[in-house]
Each structure stands twice: as structure tokens, then as C-alpha cells.
Design a protein around this motif. Structure first.
Motif, PDB file in Angstrom:
ATOM      1  N   UNK A 165       0.865  -1.364  -0.057  1.00 13.98           N
ATOM      2  CA  UNK A 165      -0.087   0.081  -0.061  1.00 13.98           C
ATOM      3  C   UNK A 165       0.827   1.137   0.211  1.00 13.98           C
ATOM      4  N   UNK A 166       0.385   2.172  -0.614  1.00 14.62           N
ATOM      5  CA  UNK A 166       1.083   3.480  -0.862  1.00 14.62           C
ATOM      6  C   UNK A 166       2.498   3.504  -1.555  1.00 14.62           C
ATOM      7  N   UNK A 167       2.820   2.501  -2.414  1.00 17.18           N
ATOM      8  CA  UNK A 167       3.975   2.345  -3.279  1.00 17.18           C
ATOM      9  C   UNK A 167       3.723   2.112  -4.656  1.00 17.18           C
ATOM     10  N   UNK A 168       4.463   2.349  -5.604  1.00 15.85           N
ATOM     11  CA  UNK A 168       4.559   1.865  -7.046  1.00 15.85           C
ATOM     12  C   UNK A 168       5.058   0.571  -7.261  1.00 15.85           C
ATOM     13  N   UNK A 169       5.322  -0.148  -6.363  1.00 20.39           N
ATOM     14  CA  UNK A 169       6.111  -1.606  -6.390  1.00 20.39           C
ATOM     15  C   UNK A 169       4.932  -2.361  -7.240  1.00 20.39           C
ATOM     16  N   UNK A 170       5.180  -3.221  -7.924  1.00 26.40           N
ATOM     17  CA  UNK A 170       4.479  -4.278  -8.818  1.00 26.40           C
ATOM     18  C   UNK A 170       3.691  -5.013  -7.726  1.00 26.40           C
ATOM     19  N   UNK A 171       2.865  -5.570  -8.330  1.00 25.91           N
ATOM     20  CA  UNK A 171       2.063  -6.671  -7.185  1.00 25.91           C
ATOM     21  C   UNK A 171       2.449  -8.120  -7.650  1.00 25.91           C
ATOM     22  N   UNK A 172       2.554  -8.810  -6.595  1.00 27.42           N
ATOM     23  CA  UNK A 172       2.737 -10.451  -6.684  1.00 27.42           C
ATOM     24  C   UNK A 172       1.408 -11.127  -6.893  1.00 27.42           C
ATOM     25  N   UNK A 173       1.613 -12.373  -7.087  1.00 29.07           N
ATOM     26  CA  UNK A 173       0.358 -13.398  -7.381  1.00 29.07           C
ATOM     27  C   UNK A 173       0.562 -14.238  -6.284  1.00 29.07           C
ATOM     28  N   UNK A 174      -0.217 -14.440  -5.131  1.00 31.65           N
ATOM     29  CA  UNK A 174      -0.097 -15.497  -4.153  1.00 31.65           C
ATOM     30  C   UNK A 174      -1.288 -16.505  -4.023  1.00 31.65           C
ATOM     31  N   UNK A 175      -0.826 -17.887  -4.453  1.00 33.96           N
ATOM     32  CA  UNK A 175      -1.717 -18.797  -4.804  1.00 33.96           C
ATOM     33  C   UNK A 175      -1.489 -19.647  -3.399  1.00 33.96           C
ATOM     34  N   UNK A 176      -2.610 -19.819  -2.324  1.00 38.11           N
ATOM     35  CA  UNK A 176      -2.446 -20.535  -1.379  1.00 38.11           C
ATOM     36  C   UNK A 176      -3.268 -21.828  -1.482  1.00 38.11           C
ATOM     37  N   UNK A 177      -2.830 -22.843  -0.982  1.00 39.89           N
ATOM     38  CA  UNK A 177      -3.604 -24.093  -1.094  1.00 39.89           C
ATOM     39  C   UNK A 177      -3.382 -24.956   0.215  1.00 39.89           C
ATOM     40  N   UNK A 178      -4.288 -25.664   0.550  1.00 41.48           N
ATOM     41  CA  UNK A 178      -4.392 -26.420   1.893  1.00 41.48           C
ATOM     42  C   UNK A 178      -4.695 -27.896   1.561  1.00 41.48           C
ATOM     43  N   UNK A 179      -3.851 -28.677   2.070  1.00 44.97           N
ATOM     44  CA  UNK A 179      -4.151 -30.022   2.212  1.00 44.97           C
ATOM     45  C   UNK A 179      -4.053 -30.558   3.515  1.00 44.97           C
ATOM     46  N   UNK A 180      -5.202 -31.481   3.754  1.00 46.06           N
ATOM     47  CA  UNK A 180      -5.249 -32.232   5.136  1.00 46.06           C
ATOM     48  C   UNK A 180      -4.984 -33.803   5.073  1.00 46.06           C
ATOM     49  N   UNK A 181      -4.218 -34.027   6.115  1.00 46.92           N
ATOM     50  CA  UNK A 181      -4.045 -35.571   6.350  1.00 46.92           C
ATOM     51  C   UNK A 181      -3.851 -35.774   7.828  1.00 46.92           C
ATOM     52  N   UNK A 182      -4.352 -36.912   8.208  1.00 50.06           N
ATOM     53  CA  UNK A 182      -4.395 -37.304   9.700  1.00 50.06           C
ATOM     54  C   UNK A 182      -4.265 -36.265  10.623  1.00 50.06           C
ATOM     55  N   UNK A 183      -5.415 -35.303  10.475  1.00 48.19           N
ATOM     56  CA  UNK A 183      -5.456 -34.130  11.436  1.00 48.19           C
ATOM     57  C   UNK A 183      -4.511 -33.075  11.194  1.00 48.19           C
ATOM     58  N   UNK A 184      -3.767 -33.028  10.423  1.00 47.87           N
ATOM     59  CA  UNK A 184      -2.795 -31.853   9.993  1.00 47.87           C
ATOM     60  C   UNK A 184      -2.991 -31.350   8.703  1.00 47.87           C
ATOM     61  N   UNK A 185      -2.736 -29.980   8.513  1.00 46.78           N
ATOM     62  CA  UNK A 185      -2.886 -29.416   7.138  1.00 46.78           C
ATOM     63  C   UNK A 185      -1.560 -28.857   6.751  1.00 46.78           C
ATOM     64  N   UNK A 186      -1.357 -29.040   5.425  1.00 50.06           N
ATOM     65  CA  UNK A 186       0.006 -28.405   4.771  1.00 50.06           C
ATOM     66  C   UNK A 186      -0.481 -27.251   4.116  1.00 50.06           C
ATOM     67  N   UNK A 187       0.116 -26.318   4.527  1.00 52.59           N
ATOM     68  CA  UNK A 187      -0.123 -24.747   3.824  1.00 52.59           C
ATOM     69  C   UNK A 187       0.982 -24.686   2.809  1.00 52.59           C
ATOM     70  N   UNK A 188       0.604 -24.441   1.496  1.00 53.02           N
ATOM     71  CA  UNK A 188       1.293 -24.279   0.339  1.00 53.02           C
ATOM     72  C   UNK A 188       1.055 -22.852  -0.180  1.00 53.02           C
ATOM     73  N   UNK A 189       2.129 -21.762  -0.213  1.00 47.23           N
ATOM     74  CA  UNK A 189       1.948 -20.708  -0.806  1.00 47.23           C
ATOM     75  C   UNK A 189       2.911 -20.630  -2.003  1.00 47.23           C
ATOM     76  N   UNK A 190       2.477 -20.474  -3.109  1.00 44.71           N
ATOM     77  CA  UNK A 190       3.084 -20.230  -4.150  1.00 44.71           C
ATOM     78  C   UNK A 190       3.049 -18.614  -4.604  1.00 44.71           C
ATOM     79  N   UNK A 191       4.339 -17.944  -4.535  1.00 45.41           N
ATOM     80  CA  UNK A 191       4.305 -16.650  -5.092  1.00 45.41           C
ATOM     81  C   UNK A 191       4.851 -16.205  -6.390  1.00 45.41           C
TER      82      UNK A 191
END
Length: 327
Positions: free
Chosen positions: A266-292
Motif C-alpha cells: 500500500x502506498x507504493x508503486x511496487x508491482x503486485x505479486x500473485x499469491x496462490x494459497x492451497x491447503x491439504x489435510x492428512x491425519x488431522x494436520x494441514x499442509x499450507x502451501x503458498x506459491x508466490x
């Protein structure tokens, strides 16, 4: 990385991928022939696959689509020709329209998957045969070498299981190419709750804080596609540092599995990134994966040099506390 080699042969009209895995042949076969496992790695990062049909028999058919970060859909169909489990299977791979019909003016190739034991696990050799040099060249130009490499390098976490793959390792940052970075973190808690913690302001304010000494002063979210968000942080009690924030737009939302947003300082002329968040669950735990996706390598390196990984680890540590309290 599992993929050890990808070669194209203009005379034989083939593209051959070789990968090594620390898992037995039977486990590798299962990953390729069970659609819920297959779709966890078949599409490269940012283009996950969804299989809507899967008949593993000679003459049977599989139908799938890959969904891009802006919601674009790419459809394909397989026709199984030969199956000799757990050693090999052969299928015709065709581009398709949204109704599952083969697109006639796009290449159809013959894929041969071979699985063989090794001293440390198993080896995959995937040889794709094309009808012409033009078809091979067209697919290579579309990014088949890079895409197949990135896709198959995701298979380790499917074969190992999420806990063995990520538990205890904290926040991991991997450079995929000049403009893409993948960040992973396993947290204890169900996927539905982890999704809520990324969408509901009252939960986000409890964990998305980075290093100690900061508070989230603004958290406004419209999680619907086309909706906007705005986050801001400031030092606690006049501590060191200057207030800053991010804003952006939701491009894709598939609760509780995936969300894609833009991110702009916010407030800058920096270019935007694209943030791709995905969630996988297995055995009561969740893997957070963020591809930027960064606009260029220079921006990627500049952001990574800020200590982003360490700040995210601090936030994810707090997230686990939130999940424990709320759950």
C-alpha cells in the motif's frame, strides 16, 4: 528433487522424464492410479489437477482439468491402452474442451509409464511419443519440460505422507524458477479451521503478525472473487519500525482448498505479486502451501532478503496456538 532427467529426441519424436523415489514400486503405482492422489501432483504449482473421471482399464478413460491461478481451465483426457500393474501402463493423452471432447487441432500423444525397483526405492520413466516433430515442438514450446518437472517434483510429499514430509521442519522456502517461490508449513489442525483462519479478520489478527513487537491495525477482507482486502501493521507501543500494509484482490476462491490473490504494498508503486494459497489435510494436520509469483528475479531476491521466511514462521507458530484454542 526426484526428477533426474528430462530429454527430448527430435528423431525418435519422444520426450522422456526420469525420476527416483524412496518408495516401493507398489506405492508409486498407487499414487499414479488413484485419482485423489494423482491430482495432488499431476498439475504443476499454480495449476492443480482435478480428475472427474477415472476408469483404469484397457479402453477406459480418465478426464481431468487443471485450474490456473486466475480461474482459467485446461482440460484433458486419457484413453488407457495397456495396463500391467504395478509395472507399466500406456495411455493416449489429448487436449479436450470443457465437455471432455478431444480437440482435433491439438497434439495427441502416447504416454508410457514404467515403474521399476531400485536399491533405494523405485524409478519412474515416463516416455511420451508424438506423431510429428511439429507436435513435439509445439508441446515443448507450451512448457511441457518445465511443467512436467515441477509437477513430478511434488510427488515426494504424496508418497511420504504430509507428516513425514513436513512435520518438524518449520516454514520451508523453495525457489522454483526466476519468478516463483513455494513456501510450505505443516500445522496441527483441520483444513476447514485453517481456511477460516486465513479468511476471518478476528482470527487473522491473532496470528498474522510476523516477528514479535507488531500488531495488525487493519484487517479488511472481502473473500469473494473480485473482492478487495487491506491489511496493515504497526509497531506495538511505539516500538521500532514504520507502519506498512498490503492490499489486493481475490482472483480465485475454492473453499476450503485454494485461494489466489494479488498483493501490493500500500502506498507504493511496487508491482503486485500473485499469491496462490492451497491447503491439504492428512491425519488431522494441514499442509499450507503458498506459491508466490514475482514480476522478476530482482524483486524475488529483494523480498526473500527481508527475512520473509523467518517472519512467516513466527506467524505460523502463532497460528497453531489459535487453531488449538478455537478447535
Amino acid at each position: 528433487m526426484p526428477v533426474t532427467d528430462v530429454t527430448t529426441d527430435a528423431e525418435a519424436l519422444t520426450m522422456t522424464l526420469t525420476a527416483e523415489f524412496a518408495a516401493p514400486v507398489e506405492r508409486l503405482w498407487e499414487a499414479f492410479t488413484e485419482p485423489r492422489q494423482l491430482e495432488r501432483f499431476w498439475g504443476p504449482p499454480g495449476y492443480p489437477a482435478t480428475f472427474t473421471e477415472f476408469d483404469l482399464s484397457a479402453g477406459g478413460r480418465a478426464r481431468y482439468h487443471m485450474t490456473g491461478p486466475k480461474g482459467e481451465q485446461f482440460d484433458g483426457v486419457w484413453e488407457f491402452l495397456e495396463i500391467d500393474g504395478p509395472r507399466t501402463f500406456t495411455a493416449l493423452d489429448s487436449f479436450a474442451n470443457e465437455d471432455g471432447e478431444v480437440v482435433a487441432d491439438m497434439p495427441t500423444s502416447r504416454m508410457v509409464f514404467t515403474f521399476a525397483p531400485t536399491a533405494t526405492g523405485s524409478r519412474l520413466v515416463n516416455t511420451t511419443h508424438f506423431d510429428s516433430a511439429e507436435a513435439l515442438e509445439k508441446v515443448v514450446e507450451m512448457g511441457a519440460v518445465e511443467g512436467s518437472t515441477l509437477a513430478m517434483n511434488q510427488l515426494d510429499r504424496v508418497l511420504e505422507g504430509l507428516r513425514a514430509y513436513a512435520a518438524g521442519k518449520g516454514t520451508q522456502t523453495e525457489i522454483l524458477d526466476d519468478t516463483h517461490v513455494r513456501i510450505t508449513r505443516l500445522v496441527e489442525g483441520p483444513r476447514d479451521l485453517v481456511w477460516r483462519a486465513h479468511q476471518e479478520p478476528e482470527l487473522m489478527k491473532q496470528w498474522l503478525l510476523g516477528p514479535d513487537g507488531w500488531r495488525m491495525s487493519v484487517c479488511e477482507i472481502d473473500p469473494s472473487v473480485g473482492g478487495r482486502y487491506r491489511y496493515a501493521w504497526e509497531p506495538v507501543d511505539g516500538g521500532p519500525g514504520e507502519a506498512f500494509g498490503f492490499d489486493g484482490e481475490t482472483l480465485l476462491s475454492e473453499a476450503p482448498r485454494r485461494a489466489v490473490t494479488t498483493e501490493h504494498m500500500t502506498g507504493t508503486d511496487y508491482p503486485s505479486t500473485l499469491n496462490d494459497l492451497s491447503l491439504e489435510e492428512e491425519d488431522g494436520a494441514t499442509l499450507i502451501t503458498l506459491v508466490i509469483e514475482y514480476p522478476d528475479r530482482q524483486t524475488r531476491d529483494m523480498v526473500l532478503a527481508t527475512g520473509m521466511t523467518e517472519g512467516m514462521e513466527a506467524s505460523y507458530g502463532r497460528l497453531e496456538g489459535v487453531l488449538e484454542r478455537v478447535g
